[in-house]
Design an enzyme around this catalytic site. Structure first.
Site, PDB file in Angstrom:
ATOM      1  N   GLY A 142       0.423  -1.875  -2.181  1.00  0.00           N
ATOM      2  CA  GLY A 142      -0.306  -0.837  -2.078  1.00  0.00           C
ATOM      3  C   GLY A 142      -1.499  -0.910  -1.604  1.00  0.00           C
ATOM      4  O   GLY A 142      -2.317   0.158  -1.879  1.00  0.00           O
ATOM      5  N   LEU A 175      -3.237  -0.849   1.173  1.00  0.00           N
ATOM      6  CA  LEU A 175      -3.916  -0.068   2.305  1.00  0.00           C
ATOM      7  C   LEU A 175      -4.402   1.563   1.815  1.00  0.00           C
ATOM      8  O   LEU A 175      -4.951   2.211   2.634  1.00  0.00           O
ATOM      9  CB  LEU A 175      -2.858   0.290   3.466  1.00  0.00           C
ATOM     10  N   GLY A 176      -4.138   1.738   0.582  1.00  0.00           N
ATOM     11  CA  GLY A 176      -4.699   3.003  -0.061  1.00  0.00           C
ATOM     12  C   GLY A 176      -6.129   3.279  -0.171  1.00  0.00           C
ATOM     13  O   GLY A 176      -6.785   2.431   0.051  1.00  0.00           O
ATOM     14  N   GLN A 177      -6.158   4.363  -0.962  1.00  0.00           N
ATOM     15  CA  GLN A 177      -7.626   4.623  -1.042  1.00  0.00           C
ATOM     16  C   GLN A 177      -8.366   3.610  -1.741  1.00  0.00           C
ATOM     17  O   GLN A 177      -9.488   3.080  -1.589  1.00  0.00           O
ATOM     18  CB  GLN A 177      -7.886   6.177  -1.857  1.00  0.00           C
ATOM     19  N   ASP A 195       1.214  -3.897   1.829  1.00  0.00           N
ATOM     20  CA  ASP A 195       1.746  -2.489   1.916  1.00  0.00           C
ATOM     21  C   ASP A 195       2.970  -2.248   2.347  1.00  0.00           C
ATOM     22  O   ASP A 195       3.361  -3.385   3.094  1.00  0.00           O
ATOM     23  CB  ASP A 195       0.671  -1.763   2.394  1.00  0.00           C
ATOM     24  N   TYR A 251       4.615  12.949 -11.559  1.00  0.00           N
ATOM     25  CA  TYR A 251       3.614  12.081 -11.397  1.00  0.00           C
ATOM     26  C   TYR A 251       3.061  11.548 -12.993  1.00  0.00           C
ATOM     27  O   TYR A 251       3.098  10.122 -13.196  1.00  0.00           O
ATOM     28  CB  TYR A 251       2.199  12.359 -10.636  1.00  0.00           C
ATOM     29  N   LYS A 257       3.634   7.681 -15.071  1.00  0.00           N
ATOM     30  CA  LYS A 257       2.620   7.209 -15.688  1.00  0.00           C
ATOM     31  C   LYS A 257       2.817   6.996 -17.020  1.00  0.00           C
ATOM     32  O   LYS A 257       2.285   5.780 -17.626  1.00  0.00           O
ATOM     33  CB  LYS A 257       1.317   7.976 -15.359  1.00  0.00           C
ATOM     34  N   ASP A 298       7.676  -3.509   0.609  1.00  0.00           N
ATOM     35  CA  ASP A 298       8.299  -2.218  -0.091  1.00  0.00           C
ATOM     36  C   ASP A 298       8.186  -2.672  -1.457  1.00  0.00           C
ATOM     37  O   ASP A 298       9.405  -3.485  -2.001  1.00  0.00           O
ATOM     38  CB  ASP A 298       9.465  -1.707   0.703  1.00  0.00           C
TER      39      ASP A 298
HETATM   40  N1  LIG Z   1      -7.010   7.862  -6.294  1.00  0.00           N
HETATM   41  C1  LIG Z   1      -7.074   8.522  -7.592  1.00  0.00           C
HETATM   42  O1  LIG Z   1      -7.788   9.406  -7.705  1.00  0.00           O
HETATM   43  C2  LIG Z   1      -6.260   7.813  -8.550  1.00  0.00           C
HETATM   44  C3  LIG Z   1      -6.583   8.316  -9.719  1.00  0.00           C
HETATM   45  C4  LIG Z   1      -5.567   8.011 -10.860  1.00  0.00           C
HETATM   46  C5  LIG Z   1      -4.731   6.916 -10.851  1.00  0.00           C
HETATM   47  N2  LIG Z   1      -4.645   6.229  -9.496  1.00  0.00           N
HETATM   48  C6  LIG Z   1      -3.721   5.185  -9.382  1.00  0.00           C
HETATM   49  O2  LIG Z   1      -4.284   4.185  -8.732  1.00  0.00           O
HETATM   50  C7  LIG Z   1      -3.147   3.511  -7.827  1.00  0.00           C
HETATM   51  C8  LIG Z   1      -3.571   3.566  -6.288  1.00  0.00           C
HETATM   52  O3  LIG Z   1      -4.025   4.735  -6.015  1.00  0.00           O
HETATM   53  P1  LIG Z   1      -4.421   5.295  -4.669  1.00  0.00           P
HETATM   54  O4  LIG Z   1      -5.269   6.445  -4.552  1.00  0.00           O
HETATM   55  O5  LIG Z   1      -4.938   3.893  -3.818  1.00  0.00           O
HETATM   56  O6  LIG Z   1      -3.185   5.657  -3.902  1.00  0.00           O
HETATM   57  P2  LIG Z   1      -2.860   5.756  -2.226  1.00  0.00           P
HETATM   58  O7  LIG Z   1      -2.056   7.069  -1.947  1.00  0.00           O
HETATM   59  O8  LIG Z   1      -4.028   6.047  -1.590  1.00  0.00           O
HETATM   60  O9  LIG Z   1      -2.220   4.428  -1.828  1.00  0.00           O
HETATM   61  C9  LIG Z   1      -1.055   4.167  -2.165  1.00  0.00           C
HETATM   62  C10 LIG Z   1      -0.430   3.112  -1.344  1.00  0.00           C
HETATM   63  O10 LIG Z   1       0.759   2.858  -1.672  1.00  0.00           O
HETATM   64  C11 LIG Z   1       1.634   2.341  -0.548  1.00  0.00           C
HETATM   65  N3  LIG Z   1       3.068   2.618  -0.859  1.00  0.00           N
HETATM   66  C12 LIG Z   1       3.799   3.731  -1.057  1.00  0.00           C
HETATM   67  N4  LIG Z   1       5.126   3.597  -0.874  1.00  0.00           N
HETATM   68  C13 LIG Z   1       5.117   2.253  -0.961  1.00  0.00           C
HETATM   69  C14 LIG Z   1       6.193   1.276  -1.369  1.00  0.00           C
HETATM   70  N5  LIG Z   1       7.595   1.647  -1.263  1.00  0.00           N
HETATM   71  N6  LIG Z   1       5.931   0.087  -1.371  1.00  0.00           N
HETATM   72  C15 LIG Z   1       4.774  -0.441  -1.294  1.00  0.00           C
HETATM   73  N7  LIG Z   1       3.617   0.296  -0.914  1.00  0.00           N
HETATM   74  C16 LIG Z   1       3.842   1.794  -0.922  1.00  0.00           C
HETATM   75  C17 LIG Z   1       1.088   3.547   0.320  1.00  0.00           C
HETATM   76  O11 LIG Z   1       1.407   3.200   1.656  1.00  0.00           O
HETATM   77  C18 LIG Z   1      -0.509   3.578   0.214  1.00  0.00           C
HETATM   78  O12 LIG Z   1      -1.285   2.712   1.078  1.00  0.00           O
HETATM   79  C19 LIG Z   1      -1.876   4.353  -7.897  1.00  0.00           C
HETATM   80  O13 LIG Z   1      -1.060   3.872  -9.144  1.00  0.00           O
HETATM   81  C20 LIG Z   1      -2.307   5.689  -8.444  1.00  0.00           C
HETATM   82  O14 LIG Z   1      -1.459   6.280  -9.488  1.00  0.00           O
HETATM   83  C21 LIG Z   1      -5.275   6.917  -8.452  1.00  0.00           C
END
Ligand SMILES: NC(=O)c1ccc[n+]([C@@H]2O[C@H](COP(=O)([O-])OP(=O)(O)OC[C@H]3O[C@@H](n4cnc5c(N)ncnc54)[C@H](O)[C@@H]3O)[C@@H](O)[C@H]2O)c1
Length: 320
Positions: free
Chosen positions: A8, A10-12, A34, A142, A146, A52
């Site tokens: 994952g 590419l996410g935030q 990702d 969600y 968790k 995936d």
């Molecule tokens: N950002 C926050 O504020 C926050 C707060 C608490 C916990 N988290 C946790 O931190 C982690 C990362 O969060 P984030 O904010 O970067 O999330 P995000 O939604 O920005 O990124 C998640 C990434 O997962 C990828 N993804 C989705 N389905 C997938 C799959 N089947 N296989 C592979 N990749 C897949 C998406 O393409 C995306 O790039 C997560 O576990 C989230 O629960 C984030």
């Protein structure tokens, strides 16, 4: 901890964690992945794999091919998106997680980091200075996924010795990659709208106080926990980590110091109900005592840094 796979990525969080981990450990030692193929351009110097996480065979092949010994598992569906599609949240957050855990155990990996969230708390939790150990009965899908993730981490640590680590991230604030559909996304969007239009309509109520953390503290906390001596680590599911807590009214007031004409209005939607049962602040004394957690960013310095960087990203002429 010689070769790290980030799922994952590419996410935030992953888009910045992969850069910082490459700086700390060398780009050759960080494999980013990702579900889509756009990653190669985001990760110069890193190997990029389309993965995936619900595909166990593909995950196993990547772990073998790159000799991975540590996984940072970020792939997930977040809170707001998860309420709109609970089945998908279960599939990615539980089926995907189980694949990662099983492969980590069967291939005897050194370490596995799985983030948890402040979403593990719920209506019957203590919601001020929420303790590390308290009732965890969330009312979102969600949050359910968790809590299960934390319980599985404890279970597999005891059963198999898998060195599992996790942080209950607060809402993460950053400017590089937009957030992916969480309840705290407003605290990022507000900067874009303040700079673009001078107005913001907030989906939470004005007094919804939530714990937040700025991205530089998020990536540093993640690296420091991952590097910590295994003997020091007593919590395997998710450490409370606090940095700052504020309401929408308080962040709006902070932005107004630099953009006096900025206006906020409130149109709470379903996210208000999610935020209502999340903590206002967390007791993170276990993280501080066991692996030395200490934040560097607060509401004041984060606001200044976000305004400058979001303005630069939008090409808006802005001076503090
Ligand atoms: N950002 C926050 O504020 C926050 C707060 C608490 C916990 N988290 C946790 O931190 C982690 C990362 O969060 P984030 O904010 O970067 O999330 P995000 O939604 O920005 O990124 C998640 C990434 O997962 C990828 N993804 C989705 N389905 C997938 C799959 N089947 N296989 C592979 N990749 C897949 C998406 O393409 C995306 O790039 C997560 O576990 C989230 O629960 C984030």
């Amino acid at each position: 901890m010689k070769k790290i796979l980030i799922t994952g990525a590419l996410g935030q969080i992953g888009s910045e964690l992969s850069v910082e981990f490459s700086r700390r450990y060398g780009a050759d030692n960080v494999v980013v992945s990702d579900v889509n193929s756009e990653g190669a351009k985001l990760a110069p110097g890193n190997a990029y794999e389309v993965l995936d996480v619900t595909d166990a065979a593909a995950l196993e092949a990547i772990v073998k091919r790159h000799n991975v010994d540590t996984i940072v598992h970020l792939a997930a569906i977040l809170s707001a998106k998860g309420e709109q599609n609970p089945d998908l949240a279960w599939k990615i957050n539980i089926d995907g997680l189980l694949n990662v855990m099983r492969i980590s155990m069967s291939m005897k990996l050194d370490r596995l980091m799985v983030p948890s969230s402040i979403a593990v708390f719920g209506p019957t939790s203590v919601l001020y200075d929420s303790p590390q150990e308290t009732i965890l009965k969330p009312n979102t899908m969600y949050g359910v996924t968790k809590v299960i993730g934390e319980l599985l981490a404890d279970y597999y640590y005891k059963k198999s010795g898998l060195d599992m680590r996790g942080i209950r991230y607060p809402g993460v604030i950053s400017y590089r990659t937009l957030p992916g559909g969480g309840t705290t996304d407003y605290a990022v969007e507000i900067f874009y709208e303040a700079l673009r239009s001078g107005r913001y309509t907030c989906p939470l109520s004005s007094d919804a106080c939530l714990p937040m953390i700025y991205m530089p503290d998020t990536v540093r906390a993640t690296a420091e926990l991952l590097e910590a001596d295994p003997d020091a680590i007593k919590v395997h599911g998710g450490y409370n980590v606090g940095a700052m807590s504020f309401t929408p009214a308080q962040i709006a007031a902070e932005i107004k110091k630099y953009i006096p004409s900025f206006e906020i209005e409130y149109a709470p939607d379903f996210r208000r109900e999610i935020a209502r049962y999340w903590p206002a602040s967390v007791d993170d004394s276990a993280a501080r005592a066991q692996w030395g957690w200490k934040e560097e960013w607060n509401l004041e310095n984060m606001t200044r840094d976000m305004l400058v960087n979001v303005a630069a990203k939008l090409g808006i002429d802005f001076k503090l």
